[in-house]
Design a protein around this motif. Structure first.
Motif, PDB file in Angstrom:
ATOM      1  N   ILE A   1       7.312   4.695  -9.798  1.00 55.93           N
ATOM      2  CA  ILE A   1       8.185   3.725  -9.124  1.00 55.93           C
ATOM      3  C   ILE A   1       7.342   2.775  -8.276  1.00 55.93           C
ATOM      4  CG2 ILE A   1       9.928   3.488  -7.292  1.00 55.93           C
ATOM      5  CD1 ILE A   1      11.127   6.135  -8.367  1.00 55.93           C
ATOM      6  N   TRP A   2       6.378   3.371  -7.611  1.00 56.58           N
ATOM      7  CA  TRP A   2       5.513   2.544  -6.766  1.00 56.58           C
ATOM      8  C   TRP A   2       4.707   1.558  -7.614  1.00 56.58           C
ATOM      9  CZ3 TRP A   2       0.083   2.320  -6.198  1.00 56.58           C
ATOM     10  CH2 TRP A   2      -0.336   1.476  -5.153  1.00 56.58           C
ATOM     11  N   GLN A   3       4.220   2.025  -8.760  1.00 56.63           N
ATOM     12  CA  GLN A   3       3.497   1.123  -9.667  1.00 56.63           C
ATOM     13  C   GLN A   3       4.389  -0.032 -10.093  1.00 56.63           C
ATOM     14  OE1 GLN A   3       0.449   1.019 -10.651  1.00 56.63           O
ATOM     15  NE2 GLN A   3      -0.405   3.028 -10.175  1.00 56.63           N
ATOM     16  N   ALA A   4       5.677   0.282 -10.340  1.00 55.75           N
ATOM     17  CA  ALA A   4       6.605  -0.728 -10.854  1.00 55.75           C
ATOM     18  C   ALA A   4       7.070  -1.701  -9.776  1.00 55.75           C
ATOM     19  CB  ALA A   4       7.817  -0.044 -11.493  1.00 55.75           C
ATOM     20  N   THR A   5       7.225  -1.212  -8.538  1.00 52.02           N
ATOM     21  CA  THR A   5       7.821  -2.067  -7.501  1.00 52.02           C
ATOM     22  C   THR A   5       6.804  -2.585  -6.481  1.00 52.02           C
ATOM     23  OG1 THR A   5       8.291  -0.167  -6.076  1.00 52.02           O
ATOM     24  CG2 THR A   5      10.050  -0.837  -7.600  1.00 52.02           C
ATOM     25  N   ARG A   6       5.738  -1.830  -6.294  1.00 52.77           N
ATOM     26  CA  ARG A   6       4.717  -2.147  -5.292  1.00 52.77           C
ATOM     27  C   ARG A   6       5.300  -2.337  -3.889  1.00 52.77           C
ATOM     28  NH1 ARG A   6      -0.846  -1.342  -6.664  1.00 52.77           N
ATOM     29  NH2 ARG A   6      -0.612  -0.793  -8.816  1.00 52.77           N
ATOM     30  N   THR A   7       6.335  -1.561  -3.618  1.00 55.82           N
ATOM     31  CA  THR A   7       6.891  -1.526  -2.262  1.00 55.82           C
ATOM     32  C   THR A   7       5.885  -0.804  -1.350  1.00 55.82           C
ATOM     33  OG1 THR A   7       9.077  -1.309  -3.246  1.00 55.82           O
ATOM     34  CG2 THR A   7       8.909  -0.760  -0.916  1.00 55.82           C
ATOM     35  N   THR A   8       5.732  -1.291  -0.147  1.00 54.87           N
ATOM     36  CA  THR A   8       4.851  -0.616   0.805  1.00 54.87           C
ATOM     37  C   THR A   8       5.490   0.723   1.205  1.00 54.87           C
ATOM     38  OG1 THR A   8       4.361  -2.809   1.649  1.00 54.87           O
ATOM     39  CG2 THR A   8       3.555  -0.952   2.950  1.00 54.87           C
TER      40      THR A   8
ATOM     41  N   GLU B   1       0.819  -1.215   0.000  1.00 59.05           N
ATOM     42  CA  GLU B   1       0.000   0.000   0.000  1.00 59.05           C
ATOM     43  C   GLU B   1       0.855   1.269   0.000  1.00 59.05           C
ATOM     44  OE1 GLU B   1      -3.860   1.376   2.370  1.00 59.05           O
ATOM     45  OE2 GLU B   1      -2.287   0.679   3.689  1.00 59.05           O
ATOM     46  N   PHE B   2       0.305   2.329  -0.586  1.00 63.09           N
ATOM     47  CA  PHE B   2       0.925   3.653  -0.482  1.00 63.09           C
ATOM     48  C   PHE B   2       0.089   4.438   0.509  1.00 63.09           C
ATOM     49  CE2 PHE B   2       3.932   6.438  -2.922  1.00 63.09           C
ATOM     50  CZ  PHE B   2       3.824   7.524  -2.083  1.00 63.09           C
ATOM     51  N   PHE B   3       0.607   4.559   1.736  1.00 64.17           N
ATOM     52  CA  PHE B   3      -0.161   5.189   2.811  1.00 64.17           C
ATOM     53  C   PHE B   3       0.425   6.561   3.123  1.00 64.17           C
ATOM     54  CE2 PHE B   3      -1.575   6.146   7.062  1.00 64.17           C
ATOM     55  CZ  PHE B   3      -2.861   5.615   7.114  1.00 64.17           C
ATOM     56  N   CYS B   4      -0.410   7.590   3.039  1.00 65.44           N
ATOM     57  CA  CYS B   4       0.042   8.938   3.372  1.00 65.44           C
ATOM     58  C   CYS B   4      -0.447   9.308   4.763  1.00 65.44           C
ATOM     59  CB  CYS B   4      -0.524   9.963   2.393  1.00 65.44           C
ATOM     60  SG  CYS B   4       0.386  10.043   0.862  1.00 65.44           S
ATOM     61  N   LEU B   5       0.440   9.900   5.535  1.00 65.59           N
ATOM     62  CA  LEU B   5       0.053  10.407   6.850  1.00 65.59           C
ATOM     63  C   LEU B   5       0.152  11.923   6.799  1.00 65.59           C
ATOM     64  CD1 LEU B   5      -0.759   9.315   9.625  1.00 65.59           C
ATOM     65  CD2 LEU B   5       1.642   9.385  10.275  1.00 65.59           C
ATOM     66  N   LEU B   6      -0.987  12.549   7.078  1.00 61.29           N
ATOM     67  CA  LEU B   6      -1.097  13.991   6.910  1.00 61.29           C
ATOM     68  C   LEU B   6      -1.479  14.624   8.247  1.00 61.29           C
ATOM     69  CD1 LEU B   6      -1.520  16.018   4.317  1.00 61.29           C
ATOM     70  CD2 LEU B   6      -3.921  15.734   4.864  1.00 61.29           C
ATOM     71  N   GLY B   7      -0.908  15.779   8.524  1.00 65.99           N
ATOM     72  CA  GLY B   7      -1.288  16.439   9.772  1.00 65.99           C
ATOM     73  C   GLY B   7      -0.595  17.780   9.889  1.00 65.99           C
ATOM     74  N   PRO B   8      -1.130  18.662  10.754  1.00 70.30           N
ATOM     75  CA  PRO B   8      -0.518  19.982  10.901  1.00 70.30           C
ATOM     76  C   PRO B   8       0.884  19.899  11.481  1.00 70.30           C
ATOM     77  CG  PRO B   8      -2.246  19.652  12.539  1.00 70.30           C
ATOM     78  CD  PRO B   8      -2.286  18.469  11.629  1.00 70.30           C
ATOM     79  N   SER B   9       1.645  20.956  11.274  1.00 70.15           N
ATOM     80  CA  SER B   9       3.026  20.993  11.750  1.00 70.15           C
ATOM     81  C   SER B   9       3.086  20.727  13.250  1.00 70.15           C
ATOM     82  CB  SER B   9       3.635  22.355  11.427  1.00 70.15           C
ATOM     83  OG  SER B   9       4.984  22.348  11.799  1.00 70.15           O
TER      84      SER B   9
ATOM     85  N   MET C   1       9.901  -1.976   3.048  1.00 69.31           N
ATOM     86  CA  MET C   1       9.089  -0.788   3.226  1.00 69.31           C
ATOM     87  C   MET C   1       9.913   0.484   3.093  1.00 69.31           C
ATOM     88  SD  MET C   1       6.344  -0.180   6.135  1.00 69.31           S
ATOM     89  CE  MET C   1       5.213   1.175   5.879  1.00 69.31           C
ATOM     90  N   LEU C   2       9.289   1.503   2.477  1.00 70.61           N
ATOM     91  CA  LEU C   2       9.918   2.815   2.352  1.00 70.61           C
ATOM     92  C   LEU C   2       9.234   3.777   3.306  1.00 70.61           C
ATOM     93  CD1 LEU C   2      10.199   3.833  -1.431  1.00 70.61           C
ATOM     94  CD2 LEU C   2      12.035   3.708   0.246  1.00 70.61           C
ATOM     95  N   LEU C   3      10.020   4.447   4.137  1.00 67.39           N
ATOM     96  CA  LEU C   3       9.464   5.440   5.057  1.00 67.39           C
ATOM     97  C   LEU C   3       9.959   6.805   4.601  1.00 67.39           C
ATOM     98  CD1 LEU C   3      10.262   3.653   8.460  1.00 67.39           C
ATOM     99  CD2 LEU C   3       8.356   3.271   6.902  1.00 67.39           C
ATOM    100  N   MET C   4       9.041   7.648   4.158  1.00 69.70           N
ATOM    101  CA  MET C   4       9.456   8.925   3.576  1.00 69.70           C
ATOM    102  C   MET C   4       8.858  10.087   4.358  1.00 69.70           C
ATOM    103  SD  MET C   4       9.038   7.877  -0.427  1.00 69.70           S
ATOM    104  CE  MET C   4      10.555   8.530  -1.086  1.00 69.70           C
ATOM    105  N   ASP C   5       9.737  10.928   4.896  1.00 70.56           N
ATOM    106  CA  ASP C   5       9.286  12.054   5.710  1.00 70.56           C
ATOM    107  C   ASP C   5       9.436  13.350   4.919  1.00 70.56           C
ATOM    108  OD1 ASP C   5       8.531  13.768   7.672  1.00 70.56           O
ATOM    109  OD2 ASP C   5      10.037  13.154   9.141  1.00 70.56           O
TER     110      ASP C   5
END
Ligand code: ATP
Ligand code: MG
Length: 260
Positions: A182-189, A35-43, A157-161
């Motif tokens: 890239i995500w489409q090609a690799t399907r890395t979480t 899955e491509f999961f986005c975590l969103l929130g105020p600063s 898993m890729l953790l991107m901040d």
């Protein structure tokens, strides 16, 4: 199937002055395999805190984090981290040598690591630039090499901040497109952190919206069912944007009020 599970996680920072700060509390979410999961929130709501706990750089003070059914107890090669404005490339190594670095440490043979590094450099659109040194590359190119470098290690898993926060608007949307491909090609979480709604709707399959801190938790999760090109002017895109905006608006207001 869930790969990661945050189960009622809390994190309290001990300050040097003796005043504790409860950054997150009762934080629960599941991230599915691939899955491509986005975590969103105020600063300041605790996004980086959550990512660092999954990376194993910080331990939760309550609850638990499972990856593949096992508690996270420290950093590991299965989780690769890309930080905001990260500039950790080695200046004395070429682009391809930077990408190969982790493989070399793991004693992967020369031919194989060259081949793998080339594959990932091409995947991030940098075929032909492999002999350049970081000083000869733009900010966007450097960020792509960093992504190629973590991908070359083939993490689970890729953790991107906020990896694109320091880039100009054009390069940023180019990088978003590149990452989506890239995500489409690799399907890395992927766990991708951002405070940009537009970026979250562009990239995420699900978006977790966090409350303002202290004691931040997940306010809600929005499932994004957009196929193919997600044009920012299309109605479905705008509907998701609005839905997420409505959720986060009050949290941003709270976080500004608390900072006064
Ligand atoms: N090492 C630390 N010691 C004490 N407090 C900390 C520490 N790291 C973070 N905090 C506090 O925890 C809260 C959450 O910080 P965090 O960096 O996780 O927020 P964030 O959502 O990533 O913010 P931003 O969007 O600005 O990057 C903040 O109030 C911050 O001051
Ligand atoms: Mg942060």
């Amino acid at each position: 199937m869930s790969l990661v599970s945050f189960d009622d996680v809390g994190k309290t920072y001990r300050s040097l002055q003796g005043v504790d700060y409860q950054a997150v509390e009762h934080f629960s979410v599941e991230i599915e395999v691939g899955e491509f999961f986005c975590l969103l929130g105020p600063s300041g709501c605790g996004k980086t805190t959550v990512l660092k706990m999954l990376a194993g750089f910080e331990a939760p003070t309550s609850g638990q984090i499972l990856m593949g059914g096992r508690p996270v107890t420290g950093a590991g090669r299965d989780r690769a981290v890309v930080f905001q404005g990260d500039d950790s490339l080695y200046g004395w190594l070429t682009a391809i040598e930077n990408v190969e670095f982790g493989l070399r440490l793991r004693h992967v043979g020369k031919a194989e690591r060259r081949e793998r590094a080339m594959h990932y450099l091409k995947l991030v659109g940098l075929g032909g630039q492999e002999q350049k040194y970081p000083a000869e590359l733009s900010g966007g190119m450097k960020q792509r090499i960093q992504i190629a470098r973590v991908l070359a290690n083939e993490p689970q898993m890729l953790l991107m901040d906020e990896p694109f926060a320091a880039l100009d608007a054009q390069t940023r949307s180019l990088m978003q497109l590149e990452l989506a491909n890239i995500w489409q090609a690799t399907r890395t979480t992927v766990l991708f952190i951002t405070h940009d709604i537009d970026e979250a709707v562009t990239l995420g399959k699900r978006i977790g919206v966090m409350e303002a801190g202290p004691r931040s938790r997940v306010k809600g999760v929005v499932e994004v069912a957009l196929d193919g090109a997600r044009r920012r002017t299309d109605d479905p895109f705008l509907r998701y944007y609005k839905q997420v905006y409505e959720m986060i608006r009050d949290e941003v207001a709270k976080s500004i009020a608390r900072a006064d």
